[in-house]
Design a protein around this motif. Structure first.
Motif, PDB file in Angstrom:
ATOM      1  N   MET A   1      12.622  -0.239  -2.382  1.00 10.34           N
ATOM      2  CA  MET A   1      14.013   0.051  -2.706  1.00 10.34           C
ATOM      3  C   MET A   1      14.011   0.988  -3.908  1.00 10.34           C
ATOM      4  SD  MET A   1      13.734  -3.203  -1.320  1.00 10.34           S
ATOM      5  CE  MET A   1      13.312  -4.163  -2.726  1.00 10.34           C
ATOM      6  N   VAL A   2      14.904   1.965  -3.897  1.00  9.16           N
ATOM      7  CA  VAL A   2      15.010   2.912  -5.012  1.00  9.16           C
ATOM      8  C   VAL A   2      16.467   2.996  -5.446  1.00  9.16           C
ATOM      9  CG1 VAL A   2      14.599   5.268  -5.794  1.00  9.16           C
ATOM     10  CG2 VAL A   2      13.085   4.262  -4.062  1.00  9.16           C
ATOM     11  N   GLU A   3      16.677   2.810  -6.733  1.00  8.91           N
ATOM     12  CA  GLU A   3      18.026   2.954  -7.291  1.00  8.91           C
ATOM     13  C   GLU A   3      17.911   3.677  -8.625  1.00  8.91           C
ATOM     14  OE1 GLU A   3      21.970   0.301  -8.303  1.00  8.91           O
ATOM     15  OE2 GLU A   3      20.308  -0.614  -7.234  1.00  8.91           O
ATOM     16  N   GLU A   4      18.495   4.888  -8.673  1.00  7.31           N
ATOM     17  CA  GLU A   4      18.453   5.746  -9.852  1.00  7.31           C
ATOM     18  C   GLU A   4      17.019   5.981 -10.316  1.00  7.31           C
ATOM     19  OE1 GLU A   4      21.196   4.366 -12.829  1.00  7.31           O
ATOM     20  OE2 GLU A   4      22.844   4.306 -11.389  1.00  7.31           O
ATOM     21  N   GLY A   5      16.115   6.165  -9.352  1.00  7.35           N
ATOM     22  CA  GLY A   5      14.719   6.471  -9.660  1.00  7.35           C
ATOM     23  C   GLY A   5      13.851   5.260  -9.950  1.00  7.35           C
ATOM     24  N   VAL A   6      14.443   4.078 -10.038  1.00 14.32           N
ATOM     25  CA  VAL A   6      13.672   2.852 -10.271  1.00 14.32           C
ATOM     26  C   VAL A   6      13.232   2.322  -8.906  1.00 14.32           C
ATOM     27  CG1 VAL A   6      13.711   0.495 -11.163  1.00 14.32           C
ATOM     28  CG2 VAL A   6      14.944   2.322 -12.370  1.00 14.32           C
ATOM     29  N   VAL A   7      11.920   2.251  -8.709  1.00 13.19           N
ATOM     30  CA  VAL A   7      11.350   1.812  -7.438  1.00 13.19           C
ATOM     31  C   VAL A   7      10.998   0.335  -7.531  1.00 13.19           C
ATOM     32  CG1 VAL A   7       9.435   2.112  -5.817  1.00 13.19           C
ATOM     33  CG2 VAL A   7      10.419   4.106  -6.954  1.00 13.19           C
ATOM     34  N   THR A   8      11.547  -0.462  -6.602  1.00 12.39           N
ATOM     35  CA  THR A   8      11.210  -1.873  -6.504  1.00 12.39           C
ATOM     36  C   THR A   8      10.337  -2.051  -5.269  1.00 12.39           C
ATOM     37  OG1 THR A   8      13.306  -2.515  -7.521  1.00 12.39           O
ATOM     38  CG2 THR A   8      12.120  -4.220  -6.297  1.00 12.39           C
ATOM     39  N   LEU A   9       9.181  -2.671  -5.464  1.00 16.68           N
ATOM     40  CA  LEU A   9       8.233  -2.931  -4.383  1.00 16.68           C
ATOM     41  C   LEU A   9       8.231  -4.428  -4.112  1.00 16.68           C
ATOM     42  CD1 LEU A   9       5.342  -0.738  -5.800  1.00 16.68           C
ATOM     43  CD2 LEU A   9       6.881  -0.130  -3.918  1.00 16.68           C
ATOM     44  N   ARG A  10       8.376  -4.822  -2.840  1.00 13.25           N
ATOM     45  CA  ARG A  10       8.406  -6.238  -2.478  1.00 13.25           C
ATOM     46  C   ARG A  10       7.608  -6.453  -1.215  1.00 13.25           C
ATOM     47  NH1 ARG A  10      13.273  -8.756  -3.063  1.00 13.25           N
ATOM     48  NH2 ARG A  10      12.133 -10.560  -2.350  1.00 13.25           N
ATOM     49  N   GLY A  11       7.072  -7.659  -1.055  1.00 11.76           N
ATOM     50  CA  GLY A  11       6.391  -8.044   0.170  1.00 11.76           C
ATOM     51  C   GLY A  11       4.947  -8.436  -0.088  1.00 11.76           C
ATOM     52  N   PRO A  12       4.266  -8.914   0.953  1.00 15.36           N
ATOM     53  CA  PRO A  12       2.885  -9.366   0.792  1.00 15.36           C
ATOM     54  C   PRO A  12       1.871  -8.224   0.912  1.00 15.36           C
ATOM     55  CG  PRO A  12       3.646  -9.853   3.012  1.00 15.36           C
ATOM     56  CD  PRO A  12       4.808  -9.229   2.276  1.00 15.36           C
ATOM     57  N   VAL A  13       0.809  -8.300   0.120  1.00 17.28           N
ATOM     58  CA  VAL A  13      -0.359  -7.433   0.240  1.00 17.28           C
ATOM     59  C   VAL A  13      -1.596  -8.322   0.231  1.00 17.28           C
ATOM     60  CG1 VAL A  13       0.706  -5.377  -0.778  1.00 17.28           C
ATOM     61  CG2 VAL A  13      -0.450  -7.014  -2.253  1.00 17.28           C
ATOM     62  N   LYS A  14      -2.742  -7.766   0.627  1.00 14.62           N
ATOM     63  CA  LYS A  14      -3.942  -8.593   0.786  1.00 14.62           C
ATOM     64  C   LYS A  14      -4.550  -9.104  -0.519  1.00 14.62           C
ATOM     65  CE  LYS A  14      -6.090  -7.548   5.120  1.00 14.62           C
ATOM     66  NZ  LYS A  14      -7.300  -7.080   5.753  1.00 14.62           N
ATOM     67  N   ASN A  15      -4.540  -8.270  -1.547  1.00 16.27           N
ATOM     68  CA  ASN A  15      -5.218  -8.665  -2.792  1.00 16.27           C
ATOM     69  C   ASN A  15      -4.660  -7.877  -3.973  1.00 16.27           C
ATOM     70  OD1 ASN A  15      -6.580  -6.075  -2.751  1.00 16.27           O
ATOM     71  ND2 ASN A  15      -7.973  -6.926  -1.227  1.00 16.27           N
ATOM     72  N   ALA A  16      -5.175  -8.198  -5.164  1.00 14.55           N
ATOM     73  CA  ALA A  16      -4.704  -7.545  -6.391  1.00 14.55           C
ATOM     74  C   ALA A  16      -4.992  -6.050  -6.383  1.00 14.55           C
ATOM     75  CB  ALA A  16      -5.339  -8.205  -7.610  1.00 14.55           C
ATOM     76  N   ASN A  17      -6.111  -5.647  -5.791  1.00 11.36           N
ATOM     77  CA  ASN A  17      -6.431  -4.213  -5.720  1.00 11.36           C
ATOM     78  C   ASN A  17      -5.373  -3.454  -4.927  1.00 11.36           C
ATOM     79  OD1 ASN A  17      -8.758  -4.520  -7.234  1.00 11.36           O
ATOM     80  ND2 ASN A  17     -10.067  -4.752  -5.444  1.00 11.36           N
ATOM     81  N   GLU A  18      -4.942  -4.032  -3.802  1.00 11.18           N
ATOM     82  CA  GLU A  18      -3.889  -3.380  -3.013  1.00 11.18           C
ATOM     83  C   GLU A  18      -2.572  -3.341  -3.786  1.00 11.18           C
ATOM     84  OE1 GLU A  18      -4.618  -3.426   1.725  1.00 11.18           O
ATOM     85  OE2 GLU A  18      -3.247  -4.926   0.946  1.00 11.18           O
ATOM     86  N   LYS A  19      -2.273  -4.416  -4.467  1.00  7.13           N
ATOM     87  CA  LYS A  19      -1.041  -4.473  -5.258  1.00  7.13           C
ATOM     88  C   LYS A  19      -1.036  -3.340  -6.282  1.00  7.13           C
ATOM     89  CE  LYS A  19       1.671  -7.537  -8.216  1.00  7.13           C
ATOM     90  NZ  LYS A  19       1.891  -8.895  -8.702  1.00  7.13           N
ATOM     91  N   ASN A  20      -2.139  -3.167  -6.976  1.00  2.00           N
ATOM     92  CA  ASN A  20      -2.254  -2.111  -7.985  1.00  2.00           C
ATOM     93  C   ASN A  20      -2.232  -0.721  -7.349  1.00  2.00           C
ATOM     94  OD1 ASN A  20      -2.392  -4.035 -10.025  1.00  2.00           O
ATOM     95  ND2 ASN A  20      -4.627  -4.118  -9.948  1.00  2.00           N
ATOM     96  N   ARG A  21      -2.891  -0.585  -6.187  1.00  3.97           N
ATOM     97  CA  ARG A  21      -2.966   0.720  -5.520  1.00  3.97           C
ATOM     98  C   ARG A  21      -1.577   1.164  -5.036  1.00  3.97           C
ATOM     99  NH1 ARG A  21      -4.607   5.659  -5.429  1.00  3.97           N
ATOM    100  NH2 ARG A  21      -4.770   6.526  -3.346  1.00  3.97           N
ATOM    101  N   VAL A  22      -0.810   0.239  -4.466  1.00  7.09           N
ATOM    102  CA  VAL A  22       0.535   0.581  -3.997  1.00  7.09           C
ATOM    103  C   VAL A  22       1.396   1.018  -5.168  1.00  7.09           C
ATOM    104  CG1 VAL A  22       2.649  -0.376  -2.978  1.00  7.09           C
ATOM    105  CG2 VAL A  22       0.436  -0.855  -1.925  1.00  7.09           C
ATOM    106  N   GLU A  23       1.300   0.303  -6.282  1.00  2.00           N
ATOM    107  CA  GLU A  23       2.071   0.685  -7.473  1.00  2.00           C
ATOM    108  C   GLU A  23       1.640   2.062  -7.964  1.00  2.00           C
ATOM    109  OE1 GLU A  23       2.983  -0.611 -12.091  1.00  2.00           O
ATOM    110  OE2 GLU A  23       2.231  -2.134 -10.702  1.00  2.00           O
ATOM    111  N   GLU A  24       0.346   2.312  -7.993  1.00  6.18           N
ATOM    112  CA  GLU A  24      -0.165   3.609  -8.453  1.00  6.18           C
ATOM    113  C   GLU A  24       0.346   4.745  -7.570  1.00  6.18           C
ATOM    114  OE1 GLU A  24      -4.475   5.938  -8.735  1.00  6.18           O
ATOM    115  OE2 GLU A  24      -4.427   3.775  -8.425  1.00  6.18           O
TER     116      GLU A  24
END
Length: 145
Positions: free
Chosen positions: A102-125
């Motif tokens: 979701m994006v509102e005024e340039g602020v990106v919110t990421l939600r949902g399941p990922v496999k591990n912490a590395n994926e969580k960090n990679r998606v954010e990056e």
């Protein structure tokens, strides 16, 4: 006509399953078979989807969901660019490719399941590197299943 065909197909599936169980010397009482047959005939699912529990929090209305997505053109463009960046990364799992964005005024919110912490960090990056992103609210969950 179609409903009858579907019921017959369901009955054939149940009967073939019962035959397979009998061939494997597996015994079940009649009530469990009746319940299984009823379930098949009604088309009901017996197991929740993978992220059903994670999505339960969305029902309250207090949590940002894709239905709250801004329709402002810059937000839609940022969302599309973030989605493209995530989907184009072949090292990410299918779960990561399908996170909610979701994006509102340039602020990106990421939600949902990922496999591990590395994926969580990679998606954010990947999201952070998209032009127009002001900040990231990373609410991704690590799937423990």
């Amino acid at each position: 006509m179609m409903r009858t065909s579907i019921k017959l197909l369901g009955l054939a599936l149940v009967l073939s399953s019962a035959t397979a169980m009998a061939a494997n010397n597996v015994t079940y009482n009649s009530s469990s078979m009746s319940s299984a047959m009823s379930s098949v005939m009604k088309g009901t699912a017996t197991k929740n989807a993978d992220n059903t529990d994670l999505n339960a929090r969305d029902k309250s209305g207090a949590t940002l969901t894709p239905q709250n997505q801004s329709n402002a053109e810059p937000d839609i463009e940022v969302l599309a660019a973030v989605r493209s960046a995530i989907v184009e990364d072949d090292d990410l799992s299918t779960a990561a490719h399908n996170v909610k964005i979701m994006v509102e005024e340039g602020v990106v919110t990421l939600r949902g399941p990922v496999k591990n912490a590395n994926e969580k960090n990679r998606v954010e990056e990947l999201a952070r590197n998209v032009a127009g992103v002001v900040s990231i609210d990373n609410r991704l969950d690590i799937d423990t299943n």
